[in-house]
Enzyme design. Structure first.
Site, PDB file in Angstrom:
ATOM      1  N   GLN A 238      60.331  11.845  59.853  1.00 29.08           N
ATOM      2  CA  GLN A 238      59.759  13.161  59.584  1.00 29.08           C
ATOM      3  C   GLN A 238      58.860  13.132  58.359  1.00 29.08           C
ATOM      4  OE1 GLN A 238      62.082  16.752  59.316  1.00 29.08           O
ATOM      5  NE2 GLN A 238      63.592  15.849  60.689  1.00 29.08           N
ATOM      6  N   CYS A 239      59.368  12.452  57.324  1.00 28.41           N
ATOM      7  CA  CYS A 239      58.602  12.414  56.097  1.00 28.41           C
ATOM      8  C   CYS A 239      57.686  11.208  56.143  1.00 28.41           C
ATOM      9  CB  CYS A 239      59.513  12.291  54.891  1.00 28.41           C
ATOM     10  SG  CYS A 239      60.643  13.639  54.771  1.00 28.41           S
ATOM     11  N   THR A 240      56.567  11.381  56.760  1.00 24.90           N
ATOM     12  CA  THR A 240      55.621  10.293  56.808  1.00 24.90           C
ATOM     13  C   THR A 240      55.263   9.898  55.390  1.00 24.90           C
ATOM     14  OG1 THR A 240      54.767  11.214  58.810  1.00 24.90           O
ATOM     15  CG2 THR A 240      53.422   9.548  57.727  1.00 24.90           C
TER      16      THR A 240
ATOM     17  N   LEU B 224      65.138  11.240  59.352  1.00 25.64           N
ATOM     18  CA  LEU B 224      64.475  11.885  58.219  1.00 25.64           C
ATOM     19  C   LEU B 224      63.231  11.110  57.801  1.00 25.64           C
ATOM     20  CD1 LEU B 224      64.912  14.261  56.198  1.00 25.64           C
ATOM     21  CD2 LEU B 224      65.864  12.544  54.661  1.00 25.64           C
ATOM     22  N   ASP B 225      63.392   9.766  57.796  1.00 22.88           N
ATOM     23  CA  ASP B 225      62.261   8.934  57.365  1.00 22.88           C
ATOM     24  C   ASP B 225      61.018   9.172  58.219  1.00 22.88           C
ATOM     25  OD1 ASP B 225      64.045   5.939  56.324  1.00 22.88           O
ATOM     26  OD2 ASP B 225      63.698   7.897  55.390  1.00 22.88           O
TER      27      ASP B 225
END
Ligand SMILES: [Zn+2]
Lengths: 684, 209
Positions: free
Chosen positions: A545-547, A542-543
């Site tokens: 993905q969420c730059t 997830l991290d």
């Protein structure tokens, strides 16, 4: 002109203060509603430095205890405000004039005018207020019985008060009056009295004998040689009231003050009424005011600009833009901006900030496409959302963003489409096929309906379809992407029509060591890539993905994206405007500019050193999003082609031959901006 | 650079005094007081000027020839329609000077926009020499108009009005020298830009007293 010995009058001209329409609307909406009963209203006129021959009215017209403004005299009227334009048109105007005329003659007959001479200053208004369009139809009339004409003694020239020795006392006599009289009588042989009509006419027996000494005075709003229309009504009354005056010369004094408050420019008309003045059932009346074409008919005024809240908001919003145009950039075309329809793919941080900047520039048509919901972390960076949207739990970003845009600018046209953008390499299951087909058709028509497209989504793959569509339908495409402390904003090369070769429009002309790339030959977001956008979201935590980005990065990139579009729109070639680059660092030559300065192909910047570079790059002939092969294939197969790409990104690589190319050496076509590692951000 | 500013009490006092003079001269300035709050009173003046901007004849579409009784006694109305200008002298709390706001409308109540106002006063500049105004450079170019006139929200009415930029007022008031009534000085300075010319009698009220 007519018989020179017939006295002519300067007709009264209505002059309506905007506040009259405001008040009329207010009364109609809040009090009268469906009632169209006649209402008493008032107006006023002046003989102090009078211009033209005006009867003015304003919001105070509706006050029961109307007081004319200082230096003005009251006039008495009736408002016939109809409920519909049909009622207004169908109203029998002859009958209405007759009705009002008879009311006036009744006031003569009952001597009400003696007690209240302002009843001689008479008007009425037929109107229709279209409160939805702010159009007001109105027709003033100044009713007067069509009495036998007055003949003028001494040819047709009135005498100036200054030329009448026996009235030299009048100036100082009038000065002593605190309330200036509207209708009055003076006698040449009595230097200290100004008579009211009632003083002398209540018992009119001796009037005829004194007619040589009498001056029938009235405050005359006319600036012309002709007396105002008021005298016509006045004279009708005098000769009706005092039939003995018929056949005698009678003097009327039109009292007029100049800008220095002197009344020596007042005029005296010596007239003769040869026939008796009587009224009966068949007495005709005159007095409708001609419209501004000088034809008999009502007037219409549109008060939208000053009354429609939407227009008021718009003009307030546009004021800053207009000031910019007026003071700094006279050639700025604000209409182009207002007419450009923008489609925003993505309604996250970039989407919100781009929308904000578009609104600030006066764009009015914003469409959002996004499939996300507002979450608790969003409102801090995504400037169109609030905490309440997140609490609601189900607020869709696209819809909420459109709603906010309209709250910010009520004149904006904004809609939100909740929709997933299909992506290459993201296989569509059989169950989703029909839905995807519909979505693809919707996205395609949205692109077709808009003029400029913003790519503001959170992944590389989701930009592929809009890139392809933007190119196919020759839309301006602006792309923004974010890294932790870096950003890329670029315009895509202009698409070319179905039948034309790419970039055949303008021949690029280098300027010294500045290389020129025509707008049609500029690359797209994918031209710089060698790989097709595979599933970059797959196998990521997830991290990843969420730059994570520095908060300002999105604002900066969004601002640049909108400013880049505005610069393009102000260039005569729009997206065909060329871009320039210097192969060896800094050029000594001046880069050609549009109205608002240079128009780069791309802006790459970072906050670590607060610097931007403006690279321009060529279109890549094997690009998996904008190359001729891809566009041609899409044009030929439509959605079927897209589905193959969604099935596997490899299809695009094979189609363009990029797979062979990559095998050769990827380093060759890598661009020299490896220091600016671009990644896309999840919209947090 | 010296400047002259007024506090609210001074503004109100001098505005009241100015209005009294106007009344004595039979001029028509009025002082409107919304309430006792700072900034909520202003001077109003109205006058009519010739409409030099509306070229196109008109747009009254409905016609009713049935209602035209032959009438030899009505002189033809003049084709030159008038405009009404409504001037407000309002106090600016932030600049601490008077500000001239105005709006212009036609005889049907429709308002002129700021571009039209510029055109009116620009044209007016060409033959303003015969007015009895104090000597100020008469604006002639569009750029001049842009630099002095803008659209602002009326501080009391909250509606858009055209205004003369207050940013140089304090400076201009200082240049005008000693003044017994700064409202009078202000109107004499700014008025001529917008066809607002006080009669010489106003000045005499002070030289006499
Ligand atoms: Zn490309």
């Amino acid at each position: 002109m007519s018989d020179p010995t017939v006295l002519q009058y300067a007709p009264l001209q209505s002059f309506v203060n905007p506040t009259f329409w405001h008040k009329l609307s207010d009364i109609k909406l809040n009090h009268d509603r469906l009632s169209d009963a006649p209402k008493p209203i008032f107006a006023y006129y002046t003989n102090f430095n009078a211009k033209a021959c005006l009867l003015e009215t304003d919001y105070a017209a509706f006050n029961g205890d109307f007081m004319a403004p200082r230096l003005y005299y009251p006039a008495v009227g009736t408002l016939y405000n109809k409920n519909t334009i049909e009622d207004f048109k169908a109203c029998d105007k002859n009958e209405l004039l007759r009705l009002e005329g008879r009311k006036l003659v009744d006031d003569f007959r009952t001597d009400r005018v003696l007690d209240d001479p302002k009843l001689l200053a008479r008007f009425f208004v037929l109107s229709f207020a279209d409160l939805t369009t702010y159009n007001y139809y109105y027709w003033f009339a100044f009713p007067c019985p069509l009495t036998p004409t007055l003949k003028v003694e001494n040819g047709s020239s009135p005498q100036s008060l200054s030329d009448i020795p026996e009235l030299q006392h009048l100036e100082s006599l009038l000065k002593s009056q605190t309330q200036k009289p509207n209708f009055f009588i003076v006698k040449s042989n009595e230097k200290d009295t100004i008579y009211t009509l009632k003083d002398l006419l209540a018992t009119s027996t001796a009037i005829a004998e004194q007619s040589d000494e009498l001056y029938f005075g009235f405050a005359d709003p006319s600036e012309y040689e002709h007396p105002s229309w008021l005298m016509r009504v006045y004279a009708a009354y005098i000769f009706y009231k005092c039939p003995d005056l018929v056949g005698k010369t009678v003097k009327f004094l039109g009292l007029r003050y100049d800008s220095k408050n002197k009344c020596d420019k007042s005029l005296v008309w010596t007239v003769l009424q040869t026939e008796p003045v009587r009224f009966d059932e068949s007495t005709p009346f005159v007095g409708w005011e001609p419209n501004r074409n000088n034809k008999m008919g009502p007037r219409m005024v549109s008060m939208r600009d000053s009354m429609d809240p939407k227009i008021l908001v718009e003009s307030a919003i546009n004021l800053n833009l207009k000031l910019m145009k007026w003071r700094l950039v006279p050639d700025l075309n604000l209409d182009t901006i207002a007419n450009t329809k923008c489609l925003l793919f993505g309604a996250g941080t970039l989407g919100c900030n781009v929308a904000r900047n578009l609104l600030a520039w006066g764009f009015k048509h914003l469409t959002f496409l996004d499939n996300g919901r507002v979450s608790y972390s969003n409102p801090l960076r995504q400037t169109l959302y609030t905490h309440a949207d997140a609490i609601a739990g189900n607020a869709m970003k696209a819809v909420t963003a459109a709603k906010r845009v309209k709250e910010i600018n009520p004149t904006a046209v904004s809609t939100g489409h909740v929709m997933q953008i299909p992506m290459p390499g993201h296989t569509i299951g059989a169950s989703m096929e029909q839905q995807t087909n519909e979505d693809l058709n919707t996205i395609k028509s949205l692109v077709e309906e808009h003029d400029a497209i913003f790519l503001l989504t959170d992944s590389r793959e989701s930009r592929w379809l809009p890139t392809l569509l933007g190119n196919t339908f020759q839309k301006i495409v602006i792309n923004a992407a974010l890294g932790f402390d870096s950003y890329l904003v670029m315009r895509h090369g202009a698409g070319s029509p179905n039948n034309a070769a790419a970039g055949d429009a303008a021949q690029p002309i280098d300027v010294g060591d500045l290389k020129c790339i025509g707008g049609g030959n500029l690359g797209c977001y994918f031209c710089n890539d060698v790989t097709a956008p595979g599933n970059s979201l797959k196998d990521r935590t997830l991290d990843q993905q969420c730059t994570v980005t520095r908060p300002g990065v999105s604002c900066i990139a969004a601002s640049y994206a909108v400013e880049l579009l505005v610069s393009l729109l102000q260039h005569p070639l729009r997206d065909h405007a060329p871009a320039y680059y210097c192969a060896n660092g800094k050029s000594n030559f001046k880069e050609p500019e549009g109205l608002l300065g240079v128009i780069p192909h791309s802006i790459r910047g970072q906050l670590s050193n607060f610097e931007n570079i403006l690279p321009a790059t060529q279109k890549f002939s094997q690009c998996i999003a904008c190359s001729e092969k891809i566009i041609a294939e899409y044009r030929a197969q439509g959605n079927a082609f897209l589905f193959k790409a969604f099935e596997t990104a490899k299809y695009l690589e094979d189609l363009t031959g990029i797979s062979d190319f990559k095998a050769l050496d990827s380093a060759i076509i890598d661009f020299d901006d490896s220091d600016l590692e671009m990644s896309e951000t999840e919209d947090m | 650079m010296s400047i002259v500013t007024l506090n609210w009490e001074e503004f109100l006092q001098e505005a009241t005094q100015f209005q009294k003079i106007s009344e004595r001269l039979n001029d028509s300035w009025t002082l409107y007081k919304k309430d006792e709050q700072e900034g909520n009173a202003y001077l109003i003046y109205e006058q009519k000027i010739i409409n030099t901007v509306d070229q196109k004849s008109c747009t009254d579409v409905l016609e009713d020839t049935n209602y035209c009784i032959e009438d030899v006694t009505a002189a033809m109305p003049p084709s030159n329609y008038l405009l009404k200008i409504e001037y407000h002298i309002v106090y600016s709390i932030s600049y601490q000077v008077p500000v001239l706001y105005f709006r212009i409308y036609r005889n049907d109540g429709s308002m002129l926009c700021i571009e039209e106002a510029w055109r009116i006063f620009r044209d007016y500049g060409d033959n303003a020499s015969n007015t009895n105004s104090v000597d100020v450079p008469v604006p002639r170019t569009a750029a001049d108009m842009l630099s002095i006139m803008t659209q602002l929200d009326h501080p009391v009415l909250g509606k858009p009005y055209i205004a003369i930029h207050p940013c140089r007022t304090a400076e201009l008031l200082a240049q005008a020298g000693n003044s017994r009534n700064r409202i009078l000085t202000f109107i004499s300075l700014m008025g001529p830009y917008v066809q607002l010319n006080l009669s010489n009698e106003y000045g005499k009220q002070y030289t006499v007293s």
